[in-house]
Every structure is written in C-alpha cells, then in structure tokens.
Design a protein around this motif. Structure first.
Motif, PDB file in Angstrom:
ATOM      1  N   PRO A 162      51.705  29.065  41.171  1.00 46.42           N
ATOM      2  CA  PRO A 162      52.150  29.747  40.467  1.00 46.42           C
ATOM      3  C   PRO A 162      51.072  31.012  40.246  1.00 46.42           C
ATOM      4  N   VAL A 163      49.734  30.617  40.302  1.00 47.66           N
ATOM      5  CA  VAL A 163      48.613  32.256  40.656  1.00 47.66           C
ATOM      6  C   VAL A 163      49.194  32.555  41.777  1.00 47.66           C
ATOM      7  N   ILE A 164      49.034  32.198  43.047  1.00 44.68           N
ATOM      8  CA  ILE A 164      49.431  32.438  44.017  1.00 44.68           C
ATOM      9  C   ILE A 164      50.226  33.355  44.321  1.00 44.68           C
ATOM     10  N   GLU A 165      51.519  32.705  43.809  1.00 45.11           N
ATOM     11  CA  GLU A 165      52.745  33.547  43.433  1.00 45.11           C
ATOM     12  C   GLU A 165      52.512  35.179  42.772  1.00 45.11           C
ATOM     13  N   TRP A 166      52.100  34.920  42.285  1.00 45.95           N
ATOM     14  CA  TRP A 166      51.815  36.265  40.883  1.00 45.95           C
ATOM     15  C   TRP A 166      51.078  36.803  41.500  1.00 45.95           C
ATOM     16  N   PHE A 167      49.692  36.561  42.463  1.00 44.64           N
ATOM     17  CA  PHE A 167      49.704  37.195  42.845  1.00 44.64           C
ATOM     18  C   PHE A 167      50.376  38.273  44.378  1.00 44.64           C
ATOM     19  N   ASN A 168      50.637  37.650  45.540  1.00 45.72           N
ATOM     20  CA  ASN A 168      51.845  38.412  46.134  1.00 45.72           C
ATOM     21  C   ASN A 168      52.654  38.983  45.669  1.00 45.72           C
ATOM     22  N   GLU A 169      53.219  39.229  44.510  1.00 44.52           N
ATOM     23  CA  GLU A 169      54.089  39.755  43.947  1.00 44.52           C
ATOM     24  C   GLU A 169      53.437  40.947  43.420  1.00 44.52           C
ATOM     25  N   ARG A 170      52.034  41.250  42.856  1.00 43.68           N
ATOM     26  CA  ARG A 170      51.227  42.041  42.101  1.00 43.68           C
ATOM     27  C   ARG A 170      50.936  42.920  43.112  1.00 43.68           C
ATOM     28  N   PHE A 171      50.560  42.248  44.102  1.00 44.38           N
ATOM     29  CA  PHE A 171      50.051  43.029  45.376  1.00 44.38           C
ATOM     30  C   PHE A 171      50.541  43.594  46.385  1.00 44.38           C
ATOM     31  N   GLY A 172      52.187  43.281  46.406  1.00 43.98           N
ATOM     32  CA  GLY A 172      52.833  43.276  47.313  1.00 43.98           C
ATOM     33  C   GLY A 172      52.761  42.148  49.249  1.00 43.98           C
ATOM     34  N   VAL A 173      51.359  40.900  48.900  1.00 46.54           N
ATOM     35  CA  VAL A 173      51.141  40.729  50.019  1.00 46.54           C
ATOM     36  C   VAL A 173      52.239  38.922  49.982  1.00 46.54           C
ATOM     37  N   ASN A 174      51.831  38.988  50.929  1.00 41.98           N
ATOM     38  CA  ASN A 174      52.079  36.811  51.382  1.00 41.98           C
ATOM     39  C   ASN A 174      51.591  36.090  51.986  1.00 41.98           C
ATOM     40  N   LEU A 197      41.100  38.003  40.700  1.00 38.97           N
ATOM     41  CA  LEU A 197      41.503  39.411  40.474  1.00 38.97           C
ATOM     42  C   LEU A 197      42.647  39.546  38.709  1.00 38.97           C
ATOM     43  N   ALA A 198      43.235  37.686  39.292  1.00 33.22           N
ATOM     44  CA  ALA A 198      44.721  37.814  37.839  1.00 33.22           C
ATOM     45  C   ALA A 198      43.245  37.945  36.872  1.00 33.22           C
ATOM     46  N   CYS A 199      42.697  37.270  36.270  1.00 35.06           N
ATOM     47  CA  CYS A 199      41.194  37.441  35.229  1.00 35.06           C
ATOM     48  C   CYS A 199      41.433  38.786  34.952  1.00 35.06           C
ATOM     49  N   THR A 200      40.887  39.700  36.446  1.00 40.20           N
ATOM     50  CA  THR A 200      40.436  40.686  36.064  1.00 40.20           C
ATOM     51  C   THR A 200      41.842  41.932  35.728  1.00 40.20           C
ATOM     52  N   GLU A 201      42.560  41.542  35.824  1.00 36.67           N
ATOM     53  CA  GLU A 201      44.317  41.762  35.513  1.00 36.67           C
ATOM     54  C   GLU A 201      45.074  41.412  33.903  1.00 36.67           C
ATOM     55  N   LYS A 202      44.745  40.316  33.553  1.00 34.42           N
ATOM     56  CA  LYS A 202      44.206  39.669  32.560  1.00 34.42           C
ATOM     57  C   LYS A 202      45.771  38.918  32.395  1.00 34.42           C
ATOM     58  N   HIS A 203      45.990  38.691  33.619  1.00 36.17           N
ATOM     59  CA  HIS A 203      46.339  37.442  34.115  1.00 36.17           C
ATOM     60  C   HIS A 203      46.689  36.028  33.337  1.00 36.17           C
ATOM     61  N   ILE A 204      45.739  35.849  33.492  1.00 32.10           N
ATOM     62  CA  ILE A 204      44.834  34.859  32.775  1.00 32.10           C
ATOM     63  C   ILE A 204      43.736  35.151  31.822  1.00 32.10           C
ATOM     64  N   SER A 205      43.364  34.010  31.222  1.00 31.06           N
ATOM     65  CA  SER A 205      42.465  33.852  30.726  1.00 31.06           C
ATOM     66  C   SER A 205      40.661  33.389  31.208  1.00 31.06           C
ATOM     67  N   PRO A 206      39.442  34.267  30.789  1.00 30.42           N
ATOM     68  CA  PRO A 206      38.199  33.753  31.735  1.00 30.42           C
ATOM     69  C   PRO A 206      38.409  32.222  31.565  1.00 30.42           C
ATOM     70  N   GLU A 207      38.908  31.589  30.742  1.00 27.41           N
ATOM     71  CA  GLU A 207      38.387  30.007  30.013  1.00 27.41           C
ATOM     72  C   GLU A 207      39.616  29.729  31.304  1.00 27.41           C
ATOM     73  N   GLN A 208      40.297  29.721  31.366  1.00 32.56           N
ATOM     74  CA  GLN A 208      42.075  29.058  32.344  1.00 32.56           C
ATOM     75  C   GLN A 208      41.410  29.340  33.921  1.00 32.56           C
ATOM     76  N   ALA A 209      40.656  30.468  34.442  1.00 35.70           N
ATOM     77  CA  ALA A 209      39.957  30.924  36.147  1.00 35.70           C
ATOM     78  C   ALA A 209      39.310  29.857  35.976  1.00 35.70           C
ATOM     79  N   VAL A 210      38.804  29.157  34.703  1.00 34.86           N
ATOM     80  CA  VAL A 210      37.003  28.121  35.186  1.00 34.86           C
ATOM     81  C   VAL A 210      37.846  26.964  35.124  1.00 34.86           C
ATOM     82  N   LEU A 211      38.862  27.098  34.674  1.00 32.38           N
ATOM     83  CA  LEU A 211      39.244  25.511  34.600  1.00 32.38           C
ATOM     84  C   LEU A 211      39.673  25.680  36.094  1.00 32.38           C
ATOM     85  N   LEU A 212      40.560  26.005  36.532  1.00 36.72           N
ATOM     86  CA  LEU A 212      41.276  26.629  37.901  1.00 36.72           C
ATOM     87  C   LEU A 212      40.705  26.636  39.064  1.00 36.72           C
ATOM     88  N   SER A 213      39.434  27.130  38.962  1.00 40.94           N
ATOM     89  CA  SER A 213      38.637  26.865  39.606  1.00 40.94           C
ATOM     90  C   SER A 213      37.832  25.919  40.132  1.00 40.94           C
TER      91      SER A 213
END
Length: 264
Positions: A137-149, A198-214
């Motif tokens: 879901p984060v990859i999909e968000w990233f692609n949609e947000r920045f217009g990439v694939n 970038l998902a974190c700095t764009e506030k799509h996910i929180s720092p806590e979520q970003a760390v757990l995902l990493s």
C-alpha cells in the motif's frame, strides 16, 4: 506537533564556544537571539559555533528553538548522538562534503534502486504475505503521489526504475531547498528506504509506523524466535528519535521561519 516530536527527539574539549561531539556540559541555559535577520544559539553568554568554527545561525526561529531545546535537554555531558536536529543544522552550515542540491537529489533517486521495501522475499510465505499487506500500500501511494511506476522485486535482482521515473522524482526533489533535502537524506539513511522517508515527511505515515515498516522482517523474526528486549527496543526507539527529528527539521526548513507572538 512541536511538543509531541520533541518528546521523541528529546571532540575532546570545548575551545571557546565551539561544540564538539562529547564534552561536559559547561553552560546553564541555552537560548536564542535574532541577529542580522537570522537566529543564533546562546549558551549562557556565548555564541554557539559549528564544528568548523562557523557561527551557528539559521533562518528558522522554530528550528533554533528546537536546537536550544536539545542543548537544554542535556545533562552532565553533551551527547551529540542524541542531538539529531543540531547535527543536521551543523551539516547544513558546514557542508563538510561540499554537496550541492543536485548531489543530494542524485543520491536520493539512485537509492531507490536498492530501496528496502522494493525487495520482498517469496521464500517464506508468511513473511511474504506480511510484506504484501504492509509494504505494497505504501508503494502504491508513492507511485500515485509522485506520478511514477516503481515496481517491487521478489527475485533479489536490481529493480527496474525507468529513467523517466527518475527524471520525474528529480524534478520534484529539486523543488525543495538545500536544508530539506539534507533532512530527506538523513531519513533515508535511518530507514534504508526513500519511499518510507518521503511517505513519512508527506505525513502519509507516522514516524512510528515508518520505523516498524522498515523493521518488518526483524519484527517478524522476533515474533517467532523472541526479542532481546533491551536491544530491539533500544534500536527501535533510536530510529524513532532520529526520524522524529527529521520530521521536525523538514517541517521547519520548509515552512514559516518565524513564530508569531500573541498580543495580549
């Protein structure tokens, strides 16, 4: 937001007022002053300097307050390893590697070739399904947000990121200022993922979520084999602290530079 993130956030000697990595706390109070349109940090009556000896002066008043807060949070010793915002500011002011905006953008864009969440494993079905559920879901968000694939890989080969996608991301990143780009780079080095940063700095996910995902695979293995509580928890908290500092730094370098005082 400032209070919430500062809760997370919160070489051998001192020569004059110059700050080195480890030293006994030599001041009682850190404060800020405005000088020639910029903001400086004052340790008692002394002006703070960078490791290279430059006067520590920055454009953002909230950022200066965050740095002063880091200094006031120190106890008997000054631990630079806990002062992430100060470290970022020093890097901007001294630019020890003589980086340009384009150097940093190139680093960020090329990092996507080995981005942690683009490489998934199909050797363990349970872990693979977890990665699909949490990372896709984060990859999909990233692609949609920045217009990439951007596409993930399950064969551990190098992901194919097109030159067109790199050009698109380059244009976006170059729209940010030098300080903000340094914040992105600091976040990427923490998470090993430009997408999560970038998902974190764009506030799509929180720092806590970003760390757990990493740390998804590590958390999965810990769930199966048990946690070394002090080691795993300490690492997770350290990453959250670093990323919270990135969030504050990026916010303060990207937005208004002055705090408005309420008139009574």
């Amino acid at each position: 937001m400032f209070t919430r993130f500062m809760t997370l956030v919160t070489k051998k000697k001192i020569h004059g007022t110059r700050f080195y990595a480890t030293a006994k706390r030599f001041y009682k109070n850190a404060s800020i002053i405005k000088s020639e349109g910029k903001f400086e940090i004052i340790l008692d009556q002394m002006r703070l300097k960078t490791p290279k000896g430059n006067v520590f002066n920055i454009n953002s008043e909230p950022l200066a307050l965050a740095v002063a807060t880091e200094f006031n949070s120190q106890r008997d010793k000054i631990l630079q390893s806990e002062m992430h915002i100060t470290t970022l500011c020093n890097t901007i002011l001294d630019n020890p590697n003589n980086l340009t905006k384009y150097d940093i953008v190139t680093y960020i864009v090329n990092y996507l070739d080995t981005d942690a969440i683009l490489f998934q494993t199909n050797e363990n079905e349970e872990l693979f399904q977890l990665q699909i559920c949490q990372w896709d879901p984060v990859i999909e968000w990233f692609n949609e947000r920045f217009g990439v694939n951007l596409k993930k890989s399950v064969d551990m080969d190098v992901c194919a990121i097109s030159d067109g996608d790199k050009a698109t991301l380059t244009r976006h990143l170059l729209s940010h200022n030098f300080g903000t780009l340094h914040g992105f780079m600091y976040g990427i080095d923490t998470l090993k993922s430009g997408i999560l940063t970038l998902a974190c700095t764009e506030k799509h996910i929180s720092p806590e979520q970003a760390v757990l995902l990493s740390r998804l695979e590590e958390e999965y293995q810990s769930g199966r084999w048990g946690r070394v509580k002090w080691a795993h928890d300490l690492n997770q908290q350290d990453m959250q602290t670093r990323l919270a500092a990135v969030m504050l730094f990026v916010h303060f370098t990207s937005h208004a530079t002055k705090i408005q005082q309420k008139e009574v």
